[in-house]
Scaffold this motif. Structure first.
Motif, PDB file in Angstrom:
ATOM      1  N   THR A 301       0.858  -1.179   0.000  1.00  0.00           N
ATOM      2  CA  THR A 301       0.000   0.000   0.000  1.00  0.00           C
ATOM      3  C   THR A 301       0.891   1.224   0.000  1.00  0.00           C
ATOM      4  O   THR A 301       2.122   1.122   0.054  1.00  0.00           O
ATOM      5  N   ASP A 302       0.282   2.395  -0.023  1.00  0.00           N
ATOM      6  CA  ASP A 302       1.080   3.616  -0.126  1.00  0.00           C
ATOM      7  C   ASP A 302       1.904   3.912   1.105  1.00  0.00           C
ATOM      8  O   ASP A 302       2.750   4.806   1.084  1.00  0.00           O
ATOM      9  N   ILE A 303       1.684   3.162   2.185  1.00  0.00           N
ATOM     10  CA  ILE A 303       2.536   3.336   3.349  1.00  0.00           C
ATOM     11  C   ILE A 303       3.992   3.044   2.997  1.00  0.00           C
ATOM     12  O   ILE A 303       4.918   3.547   3.617  1.00  0.00           O
ATOM     13  N   ALA A 304       4.201   2.210   1.944  1.00  0.00           N
ATOM     14  CA  ALA A 304       5.551   1.824   1.559  1.00  0.00           C
ATOM     15  C   ALA A 304       6.112   2.663   0.421  1.00  0.00           C
ATOM     16  O   ALA A 304       7.263   2.493   0.037  1.00  0.00           O
ATOM     17  N   ALA A 305       5.322   3.566  -0.123  1.00  0.00           N
ATOM     18  CA  ALA A 305       5.741   4.275  -1.330  1.00  0.00           C
ATOM     19  C   ALA A 305       6.997   5.093  -1.117  1.00  0.00           C
ATOM     20  O   ALA A 305       7.780   5.298  -2.023  1.00  0.00           O
ATOM     21  N   ARG A 306       7.212   5.585   0.099  1.00  0.00           N
ATOM     22  CA  ARG A 306       8.415   6.381   0.349  1.00  0.00           C
ATOM     23  C   ARG A 306       9.313   5.760   1.401  1.00  0.00           C
ATOM     24  O   ARG A 306      10.359   6.303   1.696  1.00  0.00           O
ATOM     25  N   GLY A 307       8.878   4.650   1.987  1.00  0.00           N
ATOM     26  CA  GLY A 307       9.695   4.047   3.020  1.00  0.00           C
ATOM     27  C   GLY A 307      10.562   2.914   2.527  1.00  0.00           C
ATOM     28  O   GLY A 307      11.248   2.277   3.312  1.00  0.00           O
ATOM     29  N   ILE A 308      10.532   2.622   1.242  1.00  0.00           N
ATOM     30  CA  ILE A 308      11.312   1.515   0.694  1.00  0.00           C
ATOM     31  C   ILE A 308      12.410   2.074  -0.199  1.00  0.00           C
ATOM     32  O   ILE A 308      12.137   2.677  -1.229  1.00  0.00           O
ATOM     33  N   ASP A 309      13.626   1.884   0.221  1.00  0.00           N
ATOM     34  CA  ASP A 309      14.769   2.320  -0.585  1.00  0.00           C
ATOM     35  C   ASP A 309      15.538   1.073  -1.000  1.00  0.00           C
ATOM     36  O   ASP A 309      16.444   0.627  -0.314  1.00  0.00           O
ATOM     37  N   VAL A 310      15.131   0.486  -2.108  1.00  0.00           N
ATOM     38  CA  VAL A 310      15.725  -0.757  -2.592  1.00  0.00           C
ATOM     39  C   VAL A 310      16.241  -0.535  -4.000  1.00  0.00           C
ATOM     40  O   VAL A 310      15.489  -0.125  -4.892  1.00  0.00           O
ATOM     41  N   SER A 311      17.517  -0.791  -4.185  1.00  0.00           N
ATOM     42  CA  SER A 311      18.088  -0.650  -5.522  1.00  0.00           C
ATOM     43  C   SER A 311      17.656  -1.832  -6.378  1.00  0.00           C
ATOM     44  O   SER A 311      17.357  -2.913  -5.876  1.00  0.00           O
ATOM     45  N   GLY A 312      17.621  -1.624  -7.678  1.00  0.00           N
ATOM     46  CA  GLY A 312      17.313  -2.717  -8.593  1.00  0.00           C
ATOM     47  C   GLY A 312      15.852  -2.980  -8.815  1.00  0.00           C
ATOM     48  O   GLY A 312      15.492  -4.040  -9.343  1.00  0.00           O
ATOM     49  N   VAL A 313      14.960  -2.038  -8.419  1.00  0.00           N
ATOM     50  CA  VAL A 313      13.538  -2.201  -8.718  1.00  0.00           C
ATOM     51  C   VAL A 313      13.332  -1.825 -10.183  1.00  0.00           C
ATOM     52  O   VAL A 313      13.419  -0.658 -10.555  1.00  0.00           O
ATOM     53  N   SER A 314      13.078  -2.823 -11.012  1.00  0.00           N
ATOM     54  CA  SER A 314      12.961  -2.570 -12.452  1.00  0.00           C
ATOM     55  C   SER A 314      11.556  -2.119 -12.845  1.00  0.00           C
ATOM     56  O   SER A 314      11.400  -1.412 -13.839  1.00  0.00           O
ATOM     57  N   HIS A 315      10.545  -2.525 -12.062  1.00  0.00           N
ATOM     58  CA  HIS A 315       9.156  -2.229 -12.429  1.00  0.00           C
ATOM     59  C   HIS A 315       8.358  -1.761 -11.211  1.00  0.00           C
ATOM     60  O   HIS A 315       8.545  -2.268 -10.103  1.00  0.00           O
ATOM     61  N   VAL A 316       7.500  -0.808 -11.462  1.00  0.00           N
ATOM     62  CA  VAL A 316       6.441  -0.455 -10.516  1.00  0.00           C
ATOM     63  C   VAL A 316       5.117  -0.702 -11.226  1.00  0.00           C
ATOM     64  O   VAL A 316       4.896  -0.178 -12.324  1.00  0.00           O
ATOM     65  N   ILE A 317       4.264  -1.518 -10.625  1.00  0.00           N
ATOM     66  CA  ILE A 317       2.966  -1.839 -11.224  1.00  0.00           C
ATOM     67  C   ILE A 317       1.869  -1.288 -10.324  1.00  0.00           C
ATOM     68  O   ILE A 317       1.745  -1.694  -9.163  1.00  0.00           O
ATOM     69  N   ASN A 318       1.107  -0.354 -10.852  1.00  0.00           N
ATOM     70  CA  ASN A 318      -0.027   0.202 -10.125  1.00  0.00           C
ATOM     71  C   ASN A 318      -1.245  -0.667 -10.392  1.00  0.00           C
ATOM     72  O   ASN A 318      -1.999  -0.425 -11.336  1.00  0.00           O
ATOM     73  N   PHE A 319      -1.415  -1.715  -9.578  1.00  0.00           N
ATOM     74  CA  PHE A 319      -2.579  -2.585  -9.733  1.00  0.00           C
ATOM     75  C   PHE A 319      -3.853  -1.764  -9.566  1.00  0.00           C
ATOM     76  O   PHE A 319      -4.851  -1.981 -10.256  1.00  0.00           O
ATOM     77  N   GLU A 320      -3.818  -0.820  -8.655  1.00  0.00           N
ATOM     78  CA  GLU A 320      -4.868   0.197  -8.503  1.00  0.00           C
ATOM     79  C   GLU A 320      -4.166   1.548  -8.457  1.00  0.00           C
ATOM     80  O   GLU A 320      -3.249   1.730  -7.656  1.00  0.00           O
ATOM     81  N   ILE A 321      -4.557   2.466  -9.308  1.00  0.00           N
ATOM     82  CA  ILE A 321      -3.883   3.750  -9.305  1.00  0.00           C
ATOM     83  C   ILE A 321      -4.351   4.556  -8.088  1.00  0.00           C
ATOM     84  O   ILE A 321      -5.472   4.384  -7.609  1.00  0.00           O
ATOM     85  N   PRO A 322      -3.500   5.417  -7.559  1.00  0.00           N
ATOM     86  CA  PRO A 322      -3.854   6.147  -6.334  1.00  0.00           C
ATOM     87  C   PRO A 322      -4.925   7.194  -6.580  1.00  0.00           C
ATOM     88  O   PRO A 322      -5.025   7.765  -7.668  1.00  0.00           O
ATOM     89  N   ASN A 323      -5.718   7.459  -5.547  1.00  0.00           N
ATOM     90  CA  ASN A 323      -6.735   8.508  -5.659  1.00  0.00           C
ATOM     91  C   ASN A 323      -6.189   9.884  -5.295  1.00  0.00           C
ATOM     92  O   ASN A 323      -6.906  10.869  -5.363  1.00  0.00           O
ATOM     93  N   VAL A 324      -4.927   9.947  -4.895  1.00  0.00           N
ATOM     94  CA  VAL A 324      -4.223  11.215  -4.670  1.00  0.00           C
ATOM     95  C   VAL A 324      -3.103  11.281  -5.695  1.00  0.00           C
ATOM     96  O   VAL A 324      -2.196  10.432  -5.703  1.00  0.00           O
ATOM     97  N   ALA A 325      -3.142  12.267  -6.561  1.00  0.00           N
ATOM     98  CA  ALA A 325      -2.224  12.305  -7.709  1.00  0.00           C
ATOM     99  C   ALA A 325      -0.758  12.290  -7.294  1.00  0.00           C
ATOM    100  O   ALA A 325       0.071  11.643  -7.935  1.00  0.00           O
ATOM    101  N   GLU A 326      -0.421  13.005  -6.218  1.00  0.00           N
ATOM    102  CA  GLU A 326       0.978  13.071  -5.797  1.00  0.00           C
ATOM    103  C   GLU A 326       1.525  11.701  -5.417  1.00  0.00           C
ATOM    104  O   GLU A 326       2.733  11.454  -5.532  1.00  0.00           O
ATOM    105  N   GLN A 327       0.643  10.801  -4.958  1.00  0.00           N
ATOM    106  CA  GLN A 327       1.111   9.468  -4.586  1.00  0.00           C
ATOM    107  C   GLN A 327       1.668   8.718  -5.798  1.00  0.00           C
ATOM    108  O   GLN A 327       2.552   7.866  -5.658  1.00  0.00           O
ATOM    109  N   TYR A 328       1.151   9.021  -6.974  1.00  0.00           N
ATOM    110  CA  TYR A 328       1.673   8.376  -8.179  1.00  0.00           C
ATOM    111  C   TYR A 328       3.156   8.707  -8.350  1.00  0.00           C
ATOM    112  O   TYR A 328       3.963   7.848  -8.714  1.00  0.00           O
ATOM    113  N   VAL A 329       3.515   9.960  -8.086  1.00  0.00           N
ATOM    114  CA  VAL A 329       4.912  10.386  -8.189  1.00  0.00           C
ATOM    115  C   VAL A 329       5.782   9.577  -7.236  1.00  0.00           C
ATOM    116  O   VAL A 329       6.862   9.107  -7.591  1.00  0.00           O
ATOM    117  N   HIS A 330       5.289   9.405  -5.995  1.00  0.00           N
ATOM    118  CA  HIS A 330       6.081   8.698  -5.007  1.00  0.00           C
ATOM    119  C   HIS A 330       6.188   7.215  -5.329  1.00  0.00           C
ATOM    120  O   HIS A 330       7.235   6.599  -5.107  1.00  0.00           O
TER     121      HIS A 330
END
Length: 461
Positions: A301-330
């Motif tokens: 969930t979005d609780i992890a959008a800024r708390g995860i600093d992991v190198s090598g993440v090749s893909h981000v998949i928005n299974f459900e897009i956020p209802n707050v636009a700024e969360q998409y950026v994060h």
């Protein structure tokens, strides 16, 4: 500019050299000289731009040049972060950069009994990295005071607002001493955040390294229009067709994250979920497995959008897009880090089209529409059934059954005693606990006693 041109203390330069850090990032180049002069700062930068070092390095330099005895039940520096994962990440950075300084660092968030936390803070520490709710639980129990804080950092301020921490932050602001240095960081700066900044900052210097709400230039952004009930089949096809090193899959709800994981497991695909209903042990286990590459998929969930600093993440998949636009950026900021490229794929149902419109308006980027695969309906019909829910790794089935039974009995007793319905569900994060609930639950420690935490990092090596 290089780090050796910034005038940082020798022990800090030694730590940077051990990590082969030579050239500061843009936010570090702009922020560090300002902070070394002791000025307040308001920094705007996307995730993954090096914000933590931007405030950690000059703060450690201040400690190196101004050694003092730590105040009893107090701290010299307070860093507030919205999530446990981000707090742990920040504390680790302080330990790494300050390894040649005699400093103590404490993290305050959910996970261990509050008694352990009180004991750890009783002698005073140099740096406390905390989530707001757990911090206020300590203060309410007179286990910590903020009257000696010399440096205050509010990190990811917009995430704090999104998670409903505005009132806890206002409480903290009233407890801080007037004579202090303030550092305020946010990825976006809407009017609400500017108003919050005004409560903490005194004639700040403003620095920005990117236009507000811009998305990473190296992220290839794609999207599919798909019915909500068919998203799981599409996810399976995408995972089969893409060359994935590590992928973060985002949902809007905790239940949705667990459901995605069960469908993946039903198809024989390993994945972990991470969200606010998971215990700290479960969250740590999932994140470590993802970071070490033992599992390639992490559903969050979005609780992890800024708390995860992991190198090598090749893909981000928005299974459900956020209802707050700024969360998409994060969210998509979790890929294309450290100069790498990344791919962001969004699944958009009909009822999510307004969210998509808001995202494109905010980011000024038109997402590329990808047609559904030719064999899509076959995949929908052949979708495996989800796996049955399984017990968490942090407790045995017997322990979980006993805990669930105890919680039911407690809640029944509370309702009979108060004559009121169930207590409202607590939002994700570490919101302050209600006092009557605290005393009944843990003899004064409250939700803090069984969900609160401190991790003792000790003096940096």
């Amino acid at each position: 500019m290089q780090f050796n041109e910034l005038g940082l203390a020798e022990p800090i330069m030694k730590a940077l050299a051990s990590k082969n850090y030579v050239t500061p990032t843009p936010i570090q180049q702009k922020a560090i000289p300002v902070l070394l002069e002791g000025k307040d700062l308001c920094g705007i930068a996307q995730t993954g731009t090096g914000k933590t070092a931007a405030f950690a390095l000059p703060s450690l330099d201040y400690f190196a040049r101004n050694p003092r005895v730590t105040p009893v039940k107090g701290c010299r520096m307070l860093v507030l972060a919205p999530t446990r994962e981000l707090a742990a990440q920040i504390a680790q950075s302080f330990r790494d950069y300050g390894r040649f300084l005699k400093l103590s660092v404490e993290t305050v968030f959910g996970g261990v009994p509050i008694g352990k936390q009180i004991r750890a803070l009783s002698v005073g520490v140099d740096v406390v990295v905390a989530t707001p709710g757990r911090l206020l639980d300590l203060i309410d129990q007179r286990a910590l005071t903020l009257k000696d804080v010399e440096i205050f950092v509010l990190d990811e301020a917009d995430q704090m607002m999104d998670m409903g921490f505005i009132h806890p932050l206002k409480r903290v602001a009233k407890m801080l001493p007037a004579d202090r240095q303030n550092l305020f960081f946010s990825a976006t700066m809407p009017k609400e955040i500017e108003a919050l900044a005004a409560q903490f900052l005194n004639n700040p210097v403003k620095v920005s390294v990117a236009p507000q709400s811009t998305t990473a230039e190296r992220v290839d952004q794609q999207m599919y229009f798909v019915n909500q009930g068919e998203k799981q089949a599409l996810l399976h096809l995408v995972l089969q067709s893409e060359e994935i090193d590590r992928a973060l899959i985002f949902t809007r709800t905790k239940h949705g994250a667990d459901r995605v994981v069960r469908f993946l497991e039903g198809a024989g695909i390993d994945a972990f979920a991470i969200h606010g209903n998971k215990s700290q042990g479960q969250r740590t286990t999932a994140l470590q497995a993802f970071r070490q590459g033992k599992v390639k998929l992490l559903v969050a969930t979005d609780i992890a959008a800024r708390g995860i600093d992991v190198s090598g993440v090749s893909h981000v998949i928005n299974f459900e897009i956020p209802n707050v636009a700024e969360q998409y950026v994060h969210r998509i900021g979790r890929t294309a880090r450290a100069g790498a490229d990344g791919i962001a794929i969004s699944f958009v149902a009909d009822d999510e089209r307004p969210y998509l419109k808001a995202i494109e308006k905010t980011t000024r980027v038109k997402l590329e529409v990808t047609p559904l695969p030719e064999n899509f309906m076959d995949a929908v019909r052949a979708l495996p059934k989800p796996a049955a829910p399984k017990k968490g790794p942090s407790q045995s089935p017997q322990q979980q059954a006993r805990r669930a039974d105890g919680q039911r009995k407690y809640q029944d007793g509370q309702r009979q005693q108060r004559g009121t319905p169930d207590r409202a569900h607590r939002p994700e994060g570490d919101a302050p606990a209600k006092r009557p609930f605290n005393r009944r639950r843990s003899g004064g420690g409250g939700v803090g006693a069984h969900k609160g935490a401190v991790q003792r990092t000790g003096a940096p090596r």
